[in-house]
Design an enzyme around this catalytic site. Structure first.
Site, PDB file in Angstrom:
ATOM      1  N   LYS A 180      65.161  47.311   5.190  1.00 45.29           N
ATOM      2  CA  LYS A 180      63.945  46.759   5.785  1.00 45.29           C
ATOM      3  C   LYS A 180      63.606  45.411   5.157  1.00 45.29           C
ATOM      4  O   LYS A 180      63.762  45.226   3.942  1.00 45.29           O
ATOM      5  CB  LYS A 180      62.809  47.765   5.564  1.00 45.29           C
ATOM      6  CG  LYS A 180      61.499  47.440   6.265  1.00 45.29           C
ATOM      7  CD  LYS A 180      60.492  48.560   6.031  1.00 45.29           C
ATOM      8  CE  LYS A 180      59.154  48.277   6.710  1.00 45.29           C
ATOM      9  NZ  LYS A 180      58.176  49.376   6.497  1.00 45.29           N
ATOM     10  N   SER A 205      55.866  51.266  10.499  1.00 45.98           N
ATOM     11  CA  SER A 205      56.291  49.879  10.548  1.00 45.98           C
ATOM     12  C   SER A 205      57.796  49.697  10.409  1.00 45.98           C
ATOM     13  O   SER A 205      58.331  48.619  10.690  1.00 45.98           O
ATOM     14  CB  SER A 205      55.594  49.095   9.446  1.00 45.98           C
ATOM     15  OG  SER A 205      55.966  49.572   8.165  1.00 45.98           O
ATOM     16  N   SER A 236      54.938  55.164   7.654  1.00 46.10           N
ATOM     17  CA  SER A 236      55.898  54.203   8.203  1.00 46.10           C
ATOM     18  C   SER A 236      57.364  54.522   7.958  1.00 46.10           C
ATOM     19  O   SER A 236      58.227  53.825   8.467  1.00 46.10           O
ATOM     20  CB  SER A 236      55.588  52.799   7.681  1.00 46.10           C
ATOM     21  OG  SER A 236      54.399  52.311   8.254  1.00 46.10           O
TER      22      SER A 236
END
Length: 470
Positions: free
Chosen positions: A81, A156, A180
């Protein structure tokens, strides 16, 4: 392109590399070729680092050929990420403000994976500054759910979910402040584990809300998640919230045996306003666990009635403090959705924040008490089927309800308490994955993983696969 190789789990491909049936260079080149094709459909990657990935793969191949095999991640390609720092590489936080930010150090989790021989193929798309759950990013574009490209992947860590589900990363890490890791894992049909707060270092990970943030695995299988946790877990003095607690053995005990397991169910909160197809699947999986020798007990956690307010008061206040300077000097450079949230966070008073922490302490005490009566709690991860990209409402039993509020309703309590929580696929509803959430005692990730393995062994997804898979 070897499609069968792409579909393998991380531990499966690691076994092939260890036995020298495939080389790290073969695996990495095959994955890079596929990323070039698949990312046009998923938009899971913000950046692809093909040249450095192949260099790392060649180095891994030399080391393995020389008999210096480091373990399960050696030579395995994966992406992370884009709020997790890589030394001397851009980490954007999927934002305009940090689009050219270069860290001088690796994040601890990056460093531990690098030391384990992992090959990094790039950085994955996310909701801007990790402050959102649809991953409809104004700067880098929306991420598409591999099961249905019109649907949100969750956030997210939406790029992380889409990458692993579409097989463009063998495994990955997400960050989790209100869900998330678990929200996109549920929406994309993956295993997603938020470890105990302090179990995994957050050093070198851009914060959203420092008392709620976690880093953890997103994977194709429970075994992959366990292997990832074993690699990244452990004390780090550079993270003041990191706990100096011995790392457990997360892999050898994964047998899926649940005879004698005590499962807690909280009907008043975790099964309230749940869409019918979701509730049906979760209760079916619980019944399956009972058939295998587990018992079910209803538990009461009265302070859950305050959980949503406490989560918002805490996360909004902390996030707004982190971004206060940029909100004062360049607010127009934030996406409209998160700019609104940061403005909202400025409205909470010190009294509001501190009262929320008192309520949070009570919530934690009640969870701890409940988990003295049972071994784990089980609940839906999301109370609805993932909606279309751009929708701000979700359908729950025919009623249109707020997307964000209902997204974090079942995941947020584990951030407030810091308890480990994992989602595993429970089946399909309306052709989309449904996640079952397992919440455990502090630092008892091994038990949480093993319950997840029991659900996984039921093969609730059958032979179904995402439409954007090879």
């Amino acid at each position: 392109m070897d499609k069968d190789l792409l579909k393998k789990t991380m531990t499966e491909v690691a076994g092939l590399i260890k036995d020298k049936k495939v080389s790290p260079v073969e695996v990495t080149q095959n994955l890079l070729d596929y990323i070039d094709e698949s990312n046009k459909k998923t938009n899971a990657y913000i950046s692809v680092t093909a040249e450095s990935a192949l260099d790392s793969a060649r180095q891994a191949e030399k080391e393995i050929s020389a008999g210096n095999y480091k373990g399960v991640f050696h030579g395995v390609p994966l992406a992370l990420k884009d709020n997790i720092y890589f030394k001397n590489e851009v980490t954007t936080m999927a934002s305009k403000i940090h689009k050219d930010f270069v860290s001088e150090e690796d994040a601890t989790v990056t460093e531990r994976l690098r030391d384990a021989g992992a090959v990094f193929t790039g950085k994955l798309n996310m909701h801007e500054y990790a402050w959102g759950i649809d991953n409809n990013n104004p700067h880098f574009g929306a991420v598409h759910n591999p099961w249905n490209p019109d649907r949100v992947p969750g956030g997210s860590s939406g790029g992380s979910g889409a990458a692993v589900a579409s097989h463009s990363s063998y495994t990955t890490l997400g960050t989790d402040t209100a869900g998330s890791i678990r929200i996109p894992s549920s929406a994309c049909g993956l295993v997603g584990l938020k470890p105990t707060h302090g179990r995994v270092s957050k050093f070198g990970v851009f914060p959203l809300a420092w008392t709620l943030d976690h880093v953890g695995p997103m994977a194709k299988s429970v075994a992959d998640a366990a292997a990832m946790l074993a690699t990244i877990a452990g004390f780090d003095p550079r993270d003041p919230t990191c706990a100096n607690v011995p790392v457990g053995d997360y892999t050898s005990g994964l047998n899926g045996q649940v005879k004698g397991l005590k499962i807690g169910i909280n009907e008043e909160y975790f099964f309230k306003n749940v869409d019918g197809p979701v509730e049906k699947l979760i209760r079916e999986r619980i019944a399956d666990l009972e058939k295998q020798g587990a018992t079910v007990k209803k538990v009461s956690i009265p302070s859950l009635r305050n959980a949503e307010w406490v989560e918002l008061a805490t996360s909004l206040s902390e996030a707004s403090a982190i971004h206060h300077h940029d909100m004062q000097t360049r607010p127009e450079d934030f996406g409209a959705d998160i700019r609104f949230l940061f403005e909202l966070g400025e409205l909470f008073t010190a009294v509001d924040y501190l009262q929320a922490q008192q309520a949070r302490r009570q919530l934690k005490a009640e969870f701890d008490a409940a988990l003295q009566e049972v071994d784990v709690l089980i609940a839906p991860t999301l109370p609805f089927i993932p909606p279309n990209i751009g929708d701000d409402k979700v359908n729950i039993n025919g009623k249109q309800m707020d997307f964000i509020e209902n997204c974090i309703r079942f995941t947020g309590p584990s951030n407030l308490t810091g308890l480990p929580a994992m989602t595993v696929p429970a089946g399909l509803g309306d052709g989309m994955p449904v996640g079952l959430q397992i919440i455990g005692r502090a630092f008892d990730e091994a038990r949480v993983l093993n319950v997840g393995k029991a659900v996984e062994d039921m093969k609730p997804m059958g032979d179904k696969s995402p439409v954007l898979a090879p």
